[in-house]
Design an enzyme around this catalytic site. Structure first.
Site, PDB file in Angstrom:
ATOM      1  N   CYS A   1       0.857  -1.183   0.000  1.00 19.03           N
ATOM      2  CA  CYS A   1       0.000   0.000   0.000  1.00 19.03           C
ATOM      3  C   CYS A   1       0.902   1.246   0.000  1.00 19.03           C
ATOM      4  CB  CYS A   1      -0.929   0.118   1.200  1.00 19.03           C
ATOM      5  SG  CYS A   1      -2.025  -1.275   1.411  1.00 19.03           S
TER       6      CYS A   1
ATOM      7  N   ARG B   1       3.254   0.049  -5.192  1.00 17.63           N
ATOM      8  CA  ARG B   1       3.183  -0.551  -3.861  1.00 17.63           C
ATOM      9  C   ARG B   1       1.888  -1.331  -3.634  1.00 17.63           C
ATOM     10  NH1 ARG B   1       6.794   1.411  -0.206  1.00 17.63           N
ATOM     11  NH2 ARG B   1       5.411   0.756   1.471  1.00 17.63           N
TER      12      ARG B   1
ATOM     13  N   TRP C   1      -3.127  -2.569  -1.517  1.00 23.58           N
ATOM     14  CA  TRP C   1      -2.860  -3.989  -1.785  1.00 23.58           C
ATOM     15  C   TRP C   1      -3.602  -4.720  -0.679  1.00 23.58           C
ATOM     16  CZ3 TRP C   1      -0.807  -8.436   0.305  1.00 23.58           C
ATOM     17  CH2 TRP C   1      -0.402  -9.419  -0.599  1.00 23.58           C
TER      18      TRP C   1
ATOM     19  N   ASN D   1      -1.207   1.758   6.027  1.00 27.59           N
ATOM     20  CA  ASN D   1      -0.410   0.716   5.380  1.00 27.59           C
ATOM     21  C   ASN D   1       0.060  -0.210   6.492  1.00 27.59           C
ATOM     22  OD1 ASN D   1       1.458  -0.796   3.895  1.00 27.59           O
ATOM     23  ND2 ASN D   1       3.053   0.754   4.099  1.00 27.59           N
ATOM     24  N   GLY D   2      -0.202  -1.515   6.354  1.00 30.92           N
ATOM     25  CA  GLY D   2       0.239  -2.460   7.380  1.00 30.92           C
ATOM     26  C   GLY D   2      -0.891  -3.384   7.791  1.00 30.92           C
TER      27      GLY D   2
ATOM     28  N   GLU E   1      16.435 -16.579 -11.038  1.00 35.30           N
ATOM     29  CA  GLU E   1      16.015 -15.230 -11.405  1.00 35.30           C
ATOM     30  C   GLU E   1      15.244 -15.245 -12.734  1.00 35.30           C
ATOM     31  OE1 GLU E   1      15.554 -12.697  -9.922  1.00 35.30           O
ATOM     32  OE2 GLU E   1      15.675 -10.988 -11.253  1.00 35.30           O
TER      33      GLU E   1
ATOM     34  N   LYS F   1      11.330 -14.037 -12.965  1.00 32.73           N
ATOM     35  CA  LYS F   1      10.892 -12.935 -13.819  1.00 32.73           C
ATOM     36  C   LYS F   1       9.696 -13.370 -14.669  1.00 32.73           C
ATOM     37  CE  LYS F   1      12.365 -10.319 -12.179  1.00 32.73           C
ATOM     38  NZ  LYS F   1      13.236 -10.070 -11.093  1.00 32.73           N
TER      39      LYS F   1
ATOM     40  N   GLU G   1       6.548 -13.778 -12.438  1.00 31.85           N
ATOM     41  CA  GLU G   1       5.901 -12.594 -11.879  1.00 31.85           C
ATOM     42  C   GLU G   1       5.330 -11.658 -12.923  1.00 31.85           C
ATOM     43  OE1 GLU G   1       8.314 -10.273  -9.172  1.00 31.85           O
ATOM     44  OE2 GLU G   1      10.063 -10.410 -10.434  1.00 31.85           O
TER      45      GLU G   1
ATOM     46  N   HIS H   1      15.772 -36.407 -11.017  1.00 26.51           N
ATOM     47  CA  HIS H   1      15.200 -36.862  -9.745  1.00 26.51           C
ATOM     48  C   HIS H   1      13.718 -36.515  -9.622  1.00 26.51           C
ATOM     49  CE1 HIS H   1      19.104 -38.143  -8.370  1.00 26.51           C
ATOM     50  NE2 HIS H   1      19.589 -37.016  -8.874  1.00 26.51           N
TER      51      HIS H   1
ATOM     52  N   LYS I   1       5.657  -3.941  -4.825  1.00 24.85           N
ATOM     53  CA  LYS I   1       7.114  -3.801  -4.908  1.00 24.85           C
ATOM     54  C   LYS I   1       7.786  -4.061  -3.568  1.00 24.85           C
ATOM     55  CE  LYS I   1      10.933  -2.306  -6.959  1.00 24.85           C
ATOM     56  NZ  LYS I   1      11.540  -3.300  -7.867  1.00 24.85           N
TER      57      LYS I   1
HETATM   58  C1  AGP Z   1      11.678  -9.237  -7.598  1.00 29.01           C
HETATM   59  O1  AGP Z   1      11.388  -9.129  -8.930  1.00 29.01           O
HETATM   60  C2  AGP Z   1      10.531  -9.269  -6.713  1.00 29.01           C
HETATM   61  N1  AGP Z   1       9.615  -8.236  -6.961  1.00 29.01           N
HETATM   62  C3  AGP Z   1      10.783  -9.613  -5.260  1.00 29.01           C
HETATM   63  O2  AGP Z   1      11.167 -10.942  -5.257  1.00 29.01           O
HETATM   64  C4  AGP Z   1      11.812  -8.788  -4.445  1.00 29.01           C
HETATM   65  O3  AGP Z   1      13.093  -9.010  -4.911  1.00 29.01           O
HETATM   66  C5  AGP Z   1      11.676  -9.181  -2.967  1.00 29.01           C
HETATM   67  O4  AGP Z   1      10.390  -8.864  -2.523  1.00 29.01           O
HETATM   68  C6  AGP Z   1      12.719  -8.536  -2.081  1.00 29.01           C
HETATM   69  O5  AGP Z   1      12.566  -7.153  -2.032  1.00 29.01           O
HETATM   70  P1  AGP Z   1      13.681  -6.228  -1.398  1.00 29.01           P
HETATM   71  O6  AGP Z   1      14.916  -6.419  -2.163  1.00 29.01           O
HETATM   72  O7  AGP Z   1      13.117  -4.847  -1.478  1.00 29.01           O
HETATM   73  O8  AGP Z   1      13.860  -6.673   0.031  1.00 29.01           O
END
Ligand code: AGP
Length: 619
Positions: free
Chosen positions: A2, A27, A76, A102-103, A492, A496, A499, A515, A614
């Site tokens: 949020c 956010r 969010w 937020n929280g 990674e 990507k 997400e 396995h 984010k």
């Molecule tokens: C990455 O593409 C993601 N959005 C997510 O995994 C991110 O890296 C993770 O939430 C960690 O965030 P930070 O580096 O701000 O702690």
């Protein structure tokens, strides 16, 4: 999660709040709202959907142009469905308090039952309505003393919160409070501001006051007063942020993610320049520790190094862990996800160095893990991209990545900047331990200096990668396979794709395929095999052959010049040769572009993928 925003002053509250929400939309983006004070009225406009839709509605109401103060929120959802009623801002039943949050308020149900028993009618399913109704009750009961009411409210809440509040009968004030969720305030001649993220305020000022946990503030057009939750006034110093607001603009790009991918060569250059001392003939690679203490004074006591992070930041730490292990296997080096590290019985104490890595510096699990480690007497270093973030402020020693603001939810440039910085840190640690040879140091620093040109060359091959993405976007799923240095990169690459393209994609150490996962392979699945030209190349090619024999479509990422691999796959993507330990810093560029173009082909909302935010500020 949020984004929250507040403003009171001489400018247009409508513009400030809506611009601030747009900048913080990454956010959270399932619903949004703004409460704007116009004369004696507070116009509370809320929608399910994006800030652009809120913007349209707010500007359609001409009266809002006169607003002098306001608060806003982009959500969010955690508690309560995505509905207009559950969207923030929330209003108390008597209308005296309007609030955004937020929280997560952990004692929300208990507060609600108590207030409902006293006849107060709740309208929403959210945890946020509880502090809103409670504040109104306290404020009415104490004769309208806002400072005392804020102090009592904050002391009564458990859980995580940043709050911004309008009191209906206090037209020249907004109030805000923080425990556990980020909150920054600022003041200029035009008025007072607060937001979750400093980038929302950069177009007004670079001087920011970061509230600490346990602080609240009264913001007026003429200044800001800070208080502890005990109600005592506090003096705070501002922090100057060097970021410039244009860095958080999309420019001519269609998406932030695409822009941020392009920024990587320059960021690698900046990171190395900022943290190394160059001479005309060779590169020393000395890291400037920000606390000024020479690492050499205590590094010899260190028996183990623990990297701790989440998501993409965790994958960056896996790369650094691999580098350290390959150069000094006498040192015990681990890389954990913060959500596990914080609950496990991990070793600690003064012979342990823990490195906490977070782009945002606000990830709840990483913060909790760092607090736990400090509690055990472990020596801690933070690596973050956001100056003034909680991780930066709480860490005794913090290193800043020089990536600039990253807006796309999918991390790209911060991954490469983290790897560069962690590699430099690793080299410095090993050098101080006396286990880094002059040859390896020169080889790796030289290899890093050569990276920007190689990354740039890869960016220029975007057309080729786009064509591949279009060709494979119909795949039912993907396996990314690799060995040793490539394994973090498989993770990674798969993340990507998950997400932003929402495609099933798994990352596997190639040796693990037999396995179990190999059972899934057929002609509807694509295997992306990372095959750098190193001592494990032949083993990788065996894994490729096994996957091919099961009908899977194969894309190989190979080292330039390795023409032989073309016959073993459907498509090949060449990357320039690098030092073995630096493969991820080149290989990640095609994988980012591949995910980007796959998502684009599938029409996904690339910068704001569904269900994500984010910055993960709740557990
Ligand atoms: C990455 O593409 C993601 N959005 C997510 O995994 C991110 O890296 C993770 O939430 C960690 O965030 P930070 O580096 O701000 O702690």
């Amino acid at each position: 999660m949020c984004g929250i925003m507040g403003y009171v002053g001489r400018g247009s509250a409508r513009d400030v709040i809506l611009n601030g929400l747009a900048r913080q939309e990454y956010r959270g983006y399932d619903s949004a709202g703004a409460a704007l004070r116009v004369g004696g009225e507070i116009k509370n406009i809320k929608i399910v959907g994006r800030v652009s839709e809120l913007h349209r509605l707010v500007y359609a109401d001409e009266g809002t142009a006169e607003a002098v103060s306001g608060i806003g929120h982009t959500r969010w959802a955690t508690h309560g469905g995505v509905t207009v009623t559950n969207a923030h801002p929330h209003e108390s039943a008597d209308g005296s308090v309007v609030l955004v949050h937020n929280g997560i308020i952990e004692n929300a149900r208990e507060i609600r039952s108590r207030l409902e028993a006293d006849g107060i009618k709740f309208r929403t399913e959210t945890d946020t309505e509880s502090p809103c109704q409670l504040l109104a009750r306290i404020y009415a009961g104490n004769g309208g003393d806002a400072r005392a009411a804020m102090s009592e409210l904050c002391g009564s809440l458990s859980g995580i919160f940043s709050l911004v509040i309008l009191f209906r009968d206090r037209p020249d004030e907004i109030w805000c409070a923080r425990r556990g969720a980020p909150l920054v305030a600022a003041h200029t001649d035009e008025g007072g501001y607060c937001a979750s993220d400093p980038t929302a305020l950069l177009e007004y000022t670079h001087d920011m006051f970061f509230l600490e946990d346990g602080e609240f503030a009264e913001i007026t057009p003429d200044g800001i007063k800070f208080f502890g939750f005990d109600g005592e006034e506090r003096v705070k110093k501002s922090i100057f942020l060097h970021w410039d607001s244009a860095m958080a603009e999309k420019g001519h790009y269609e998406h932030f993610m695409r822009k941020e991918i392009d920024e990587q060569p320059n960021i690698v250059r900046l990171t190395i320049d900022a943290h190394t001392v160059l001479t005309s003939v060779d590169i020393e690679g000395d890291l400037n520790m920000p606390d000024g203490k020479p690492l050499a004074s205590w590094i010899r006591e260190i028996r183990r190094v623990q990297f701790v992070a989440c998501g993409t930041s965790h994958y960056a730490t896996l790369v650094a862990r691999g580098l350290m292990e390959s150069l000094d296997n006498a040192l015990d080096v681990t890389a954990d996800v913060a959500s596990e590290y914080r609950y496990r019985s991990v070793p600690g104490g003064p012979d342990t160095l823990a490195v906490f890595v977070s782009q945002s510096g606000e990830t709840a699990d990483t913060l909790a893990a760092a607090r736990g480690a400090r509690g055990r007497g472990t020596r801690c270093i933070a690596v973050t991209n956001v100056r003034g973030s909680t991780l930066d402020r709480e860490a005794g020693c913090a290193l800043l990545t020089t990536a600039g603001p990253e807006v796309g939810v999918a991390a790209t440039k911060t991954f490469t900047s983290q790897i560069c910085l962690l590699n430099l840190l690793a080299l410095q640690l090993l050098k101080s331990r006396g286990t880094l040879s002059v040859g390896d140091e020169a080889r790796l620093i030289g290899g890093m200096r050569a990276l920007p040109t190689k990354q740039q060359a890869l960016l220029e091959r975007e057309g080729e990668i786009r064509a591949l993405a279009e060709k494979y976007s119909g795949s039912k799923g993907f396996f990314f396979i690799g060995r040793r240095e490539s394994v973090p990169l498989t993770m990674e690459g798969a993340l990507k794709l998950k997400e932003i393209a929402y495609l099933p994609s798994e990352a596997y150490a190639a040796g693990e395929m037999k396995h179990g996962p190999i059972a899934m392979l057929d002609e509807h699945l694509t295997v992306v095999a990372l095959v750098p030209n190193d001592d494990l190349r032949e083993k990788m090619l065996s894994s490729v052959a096994e996957s091919r024999a099961r009908g899977a479509r194969i894309v190989i990422m190979a080292t330039e010049g390795d023409a032989e691999v073309a016959a073993m796959c459907d498509d090949v993507l060449f990357v320039p040769e690098t030092e073995r330990e630096l493969f991820a810093l080149c290989g990640v560029i095609p994988l980012q572009l591949f995910a980007y173009h796959t998502a684009r082909t599938l029409g996904r909302p690339i910068d704001m993928p569904r269900n994500l935010a984010k910055s993960v500020t709740v557990e």
